[in-house]
Enzyme design. Structure first.
Site, PDB file in Angstrom:
ATOM      1  N   GLU A 197      26.477  71.576  14.775  1.00 36.27           N
ATOM      2  CA  GLU A 197      26.314  72.903  14.260  1.00 36.27           C
ATOM      3  C   GLU A 197      24.932  73.596  14.675  1.00 36.27           C
ATOM      4  OE1 GLU A 197      27.310  70.239  12.749  1.00 36.27           O
ATOM      5  OE2 GLU A 197      28.445  70.584  11.122  1.00 36.27           O
ATOM      6  N   ASP A 234      38.143  40.224  39.574  1.00 37.43           N
ATOM      7  CA  ASP A 234      37.860  41.542  39.831  1.00 37.43           C
ATOM      8  C   ASP A 234      36.335  42.017  40.197  1.00 37.43           C
ATOM      9  OD1 ASP A 234      40.476  42.063  39.590  1.00 37.43           O
ATOM     10  OD2 ASP A 234      40.404  43.403  37.863  1.00 37.43           O
ATOM     11  N   TRP A 276      44.550  48.803  44.418  1.00 38.96           N
ATOM     12  CA  TRP A 276      44.621  49.441  43.014  1.00 38.96           C
ATOM     13  C   TRP A 276      46.175  49.517  42.677  1.00 38.96           C
ATOM     14  CZ3 TRP A 276      40.332  49.821  40.358  1.00 38.96           C
ATOM     15  CH2 TRP A 276      39.025  49.450  41.016  1.00 38.96           C
ATOM     16  N   HIS A 288      22.922  67.824  15.185  1.00 41.35           N
ATOM     17  CA  HIS A 288      24.020  67.933  14.745  1.00 41.35           C
ATOM     18  C   HIS A 288      24.666  68.996  15.718  1.00 41.35           C
ATOM     19  CE1 HIS A 288      24.482  65.336  10.740  1.00 41.35           C
ATOM     20  NE2 HIS A 288      23.800  64.409  11.812  1.00 41.35           N
TER      21      HIS A 288
HETATM   22  N1  LIG Z   1      45.960  46.565  36.435  1.00 39.10           N
HETATM   23  C1  LIG Z   1      44.967  46.193  35.427  1.00 39.10           C
HETATM   24  O1  LIG Z   1      44.923  47.269  34.569  1.00 39.10           O
HETATM   25  C2  LIG Z   1      44.417  44.949  35.259  1.00 39.10           C
HETATM   26  C3  LIG Z   1      43.327  45.013  34.231  1.00 39.10           C
HETATM   27  C4  LIG Z   1      42.401  43.761  34.212  1.00 39.10           C
HETATM   28  C5  LIG Z   1      42.785  42.697  35.015  1.00 39.10           C
HETATM   29  N2  LIG Z   1      43.780  42.749  35.849  1.00 39.10           N
HETATM   30  C6  LIG Z   1      44.087  41.733  36.715  1.00 39.10           C
HETATM   31  O2  LIG Z   1      44.521  40.633  35.599  1.00 39.10           O
HETATM   32  C7  LIG Z   1      44.263  39.416  36.058  1.00 39.10           C
HETATM   33  C8  LIG Z   1      43.613  38.428  34.904  1.00 39.10           C
HETATM   34  O3  LIG Z   1      44.421  38.521  33.944  1.00 39.10           O
HETATM   35  P1  LIG Z   1      44.516  37.267  32.986  1.00 39.10           P
HETATM   36  O4  LIG Z   1      45.620  37.493  31.925  1.00 39.10           O
HETATM   37  O5  LIG Z   1      44.682  36.038  34.102  1.00 39.10           O
HETATM   38  O6  LIG Z   1      43.315  36.818  32.317  1.00 39.10           O
HETATM   39  P2  LIG Z   1      42.093  37.616  31.493  1.00 39.10           P
HETATM   40  O7  LIG Z   1      42.922  38.260  30.161  1.00 39.10           O
HETATM   41  O8  LIG Z   1      41.182  38.191  32.106  1.00 39.10           O
HETATM   42  O9  LIG Z   1      41.270  36.349  30.818  1.00 39.10           O
HETATM   43  C9  LIG Z   1      41.941  35.602  29.836  1.00 39.10           C
HETATM   44  C10 LIG Z   1      41.021  35.281  28.997  1.00 39.10           C
HETATM   45  O10 LIG Z   1      41.781  35.398  27.628  1.00 39.10           O
HETATM   46  C11 LIG Z   1      41.575  34.359  26.872  1.00 39.10           C
HETATM   47  N3  LIG Z   1      42.616  34.528  25.881  1.00 39.10           N
HETATM   48  C12 LIG Z   1      42.227  34.522  24.453  1.00 39.10           C
HETATM   49  N4  LIG Z   1      43.327  34.321  23.622  1.00 39.10           N
HETATM   50  C13 LIG Z   1      44.363  34.362  24.595  1.00 39.10           C
HETATM   51  C14 LIG Z   1      45.542  34.291  24.144  1.00 39.10           C
HETATM   52  N5  LIG Z   1      46.369  34.336  23.079  1.00 39.10           N
HETATM   53  N6  LIG Z   1      46.333  34.203  25.306  1.00 39.10           N
HETATM   54  C15 LIG Z   1      45.896  33.963  26.441  1.00 39.10           C
HETATM   55  N7  LIG Z   1      44.708  34.064  26.977  1.00 39.10           N
HETATM   56  C16 LIG Z   1      43.853  34.251  25.691  1.00 39.10           C
HETATM   57  C17 LIG Z   1      41.738  33.448  27.823  1.00 39.10           C
HETATM   58  O11 LIG Z   1      41.000  31.929  27.129  1.00 39.10           O
HETATM   59  P3  LIG Z   1      41.643  30.590  27.874  1.00 39.10           P
HETATM   60  O12 LIG Z   1      41.928  30.454  29.132  1.00 39.10           O
HETATM   61  O13 LIG Z   1      40.358  29.895  27.300  1.00 39.10           O
HETATM   62  O14 LIG Z   1      42.980  30.602  27.126  1.00 39.10           O
HETATM   63  C18 LIG Z   1      40.929  33.971  28.969  1.00 39.10           C
HETATM   64  O15 LIG Z   1      39.430  33.625  28.634  1.00 39.10           O
HETATM   65  C19 LIG Z   1      43.419  39.415  37.227  1.00 39.10           C
HETATM   66  O16 LIG Z   1      44.102  39.257  38.439  1.00 39.10           O
HETATM   67  C20 LIG Z   1      42.897  40.976  37.354  1.00 39.10           C
HETATM   68  O17 LIG Z   1      42.756  41.440  38.499  1.00 39.10           O
HETATM   69  C21 LIG Z   1      44.566  44.061  36.105  1.00 39.10           C
END
Ligand SMILES: NC(=O)c1ccc[n+]([C@@H]2O[C@H](COP(=O)([O-])OP(=O)(O)OC[C@H]3O[C@@H](n4cnc5c(N)ncnc54)[C@H](OP(=O)(O)O)[C@@H]3O)[C@@H](O)[C@H]2O)c1
Length: 364
Positions: free
Chosen positions: A56, A208, A178, A54
């Site tokens: 301490e 990604d 980014w 821990h």
């Molecule tokens: N700038 C950033 O911080 C950042 C971070 C991460 C990703 N990104 C970008 O985000 C993009 C991907 O995002 P995305 O939204 O398309 O996909 P995602 O969140 O990566 O993937 C979607 C997943 O969420 C599931 N899901 C579960 N519950 C859901 C709900 N209630 N509503 C919608 N989906 C649900 C979908 O399943 P189902 O398809 O079966 O519905 C699918 O598996 C990429 O282009 C990546 O480059 C950017």
């Protein structure tokens, strides 16, 4: 109680040390400690892993190894010392036998009924001066994962994303590299180091091909990667199956048995096509995961917000506009601004050109 500037400075050091263990100590709380003699820190320590020394004890051993006599010294510790035999002996007894005269504690451990003021009583009954409440708010924030783990018996859930001024996390072609600048990305690596696991949705995994490792900050902790497959087949050769030591695939395709790569892969059969976060957050601590940092994308962020179990949001806003693209958050069924999901406990950090907003979603 009035605490001096130097009291606060020493406690801040203890809190900073404690934060180093945030991602790796589950099911224990992260704790940091320093020992001060004549206004100088002569020993310091932090808890690294359940079963290991821990904070301490670490600080005491550190000071003794440097040849110091601990009689007449003051310890600053971020959490009330324990007084029970767990995997290690009680810290309160160690402090007493070391001859430390005074102990400043940031916050009491009211989540563990074996401690909860009893550690303080043990110290006091041995004649040690004890003061509590020094940077209490910061102390409670350091153990926020532990508080949720103990009180709600589930893993802590954080969301992190980087969006443009118009709320996009990627362009309409799916490009997101980014959106945030270098300082915000370094902060994101620090956040990874403070969680047991880092998670992404299926589309993000494919678009990604992330490494999901801790880079650009110093850390001993290697978070587990969690991916939400939604029964889709994960292609072989993805980077994270080589870059991390352990991957948990949630809702895998029943046809998939091989994932490729050197990582240890486990599967968790929780369907993600309906509300699933409550089940996941209760189940995943059994796999040693006490906190999850979800890094997107929008689909998975939306599902977490809909279920109302998000404990922290870290949102980077970058001064650029992308127009049509992927939204950070999809429909939440909100019709009126007065019904918006609001945050409290808000902090703003200025990271280069970006602003990070940190807050807790208000629970309805
Ligand atoms: N700038 C950033 O911080 C950042 C971070 C991460 C990703 N990104 C970008 O985000 C993009 C991907 O995002 P995305 O939204 O398309 O996909 P995602 O969140 O990566 O993937 C979607 C997943 O969420 C599931 N899901 C579960 N519950 C859901 C709900 N209630 N509503 C919608 N989906 C649900 C979908 O399943 P189902 O398809 O079966 O519905 C699918 O598996 C990429 O282009 C990546 O480059 C950017």
């Amino acid at each position: 109680m009035d605490f001096s500037k130097s009291d606060k400075r020493f406690m801040r050091t203890a809190l900073r040390l404690g934060a180093k263990g945030k991602g790796s100590v589950f099911p224990n709380p992260p704790v940091g400690a320093v020992i001060v003699k004549d206004g100088v820190i002569i020993g310091s320590g932090w808890h690294r892993k359940c079963g290991e020394m821990h904070a301490e004890t670490f600080a005491i051993e550190d000071a003794l190894a440097a040849g110091h006599d601990l009689r007449g010294t003051r310890m600053f510790v971020s959490l009330e010392p324990c007084c029970h035999h767990g995997k290690t002996p009680p810290c309160a007894d160690k402090i007493i036998s070391a001859g430390i005269s005074a102990v400043d504690i940031s916050c009491i451990d009211d989540c563990d009924s074996r401690v909860c003021g009893a550690g303080i009583e043990r110290l006091k009954s041995a004649g040690i001066e004890v003061r509590t409440g020094l940077l209490d708010e910061e102390g409670r924030e350091l153990i926020e994962h532990y508080i949720v783990q103990r009180r709600e018996n589930r893993a802590f859930l954080s969301l992190k994303w980087a969006s443009s001024l118009d709320g996009r996390i990627a362009t309409k072609c799916g490009d997101s590299k980014w959106i945030s600048g270098e300082k915000a990305r370094r902060f994101a690596h620090m956040l990874r180091s403070e969680h047991s696991a880092v998670a992404v949705g299926f589309n993000t995994l494919i678009a990604d091909n992330p490494l999901l490792t801790v880079r650009s900050v110093k850390s001993h902790h290697k978070p587990t990667a969690v991916i939400f497959a939604g029964k889709r087949r994960i292609p072989e050769g993805l980077a994270l199956f080589e870059s991390v030591a352990r991957v948990i695939v949630v809702d895998p395709s029943p046809e998939q048995s091989r994932f490729g790569g050197s990582a240890l892969v486990e599967t968790l059969d929780i369907p993600i096509n309906k509300p699933f976060w409550a089940t996941l957050l209760k189940e995943i601590p059994r796999r040693g995961i006490g906190s999850i940092l979800v890094e997107g994308g929008g689909g998975i962020i939306t599902s977490a917000l809909k279920e109302g179990l998000v404990d922290r949001i870290y949102c980077v806003i970058s001064p650029q506009i992308l127009g049509e693209g992927v939204s950070a958050v999809n429909d939440l069924g909100i019709g009126k601004v007065k019904d918006a999901l609001r945050l409290d406990n808000i902090r703003r950090l200025y990271l280069g050109d970006d602003v990070m907003i940190i807050g807790r979603p208000k629970k309805s």
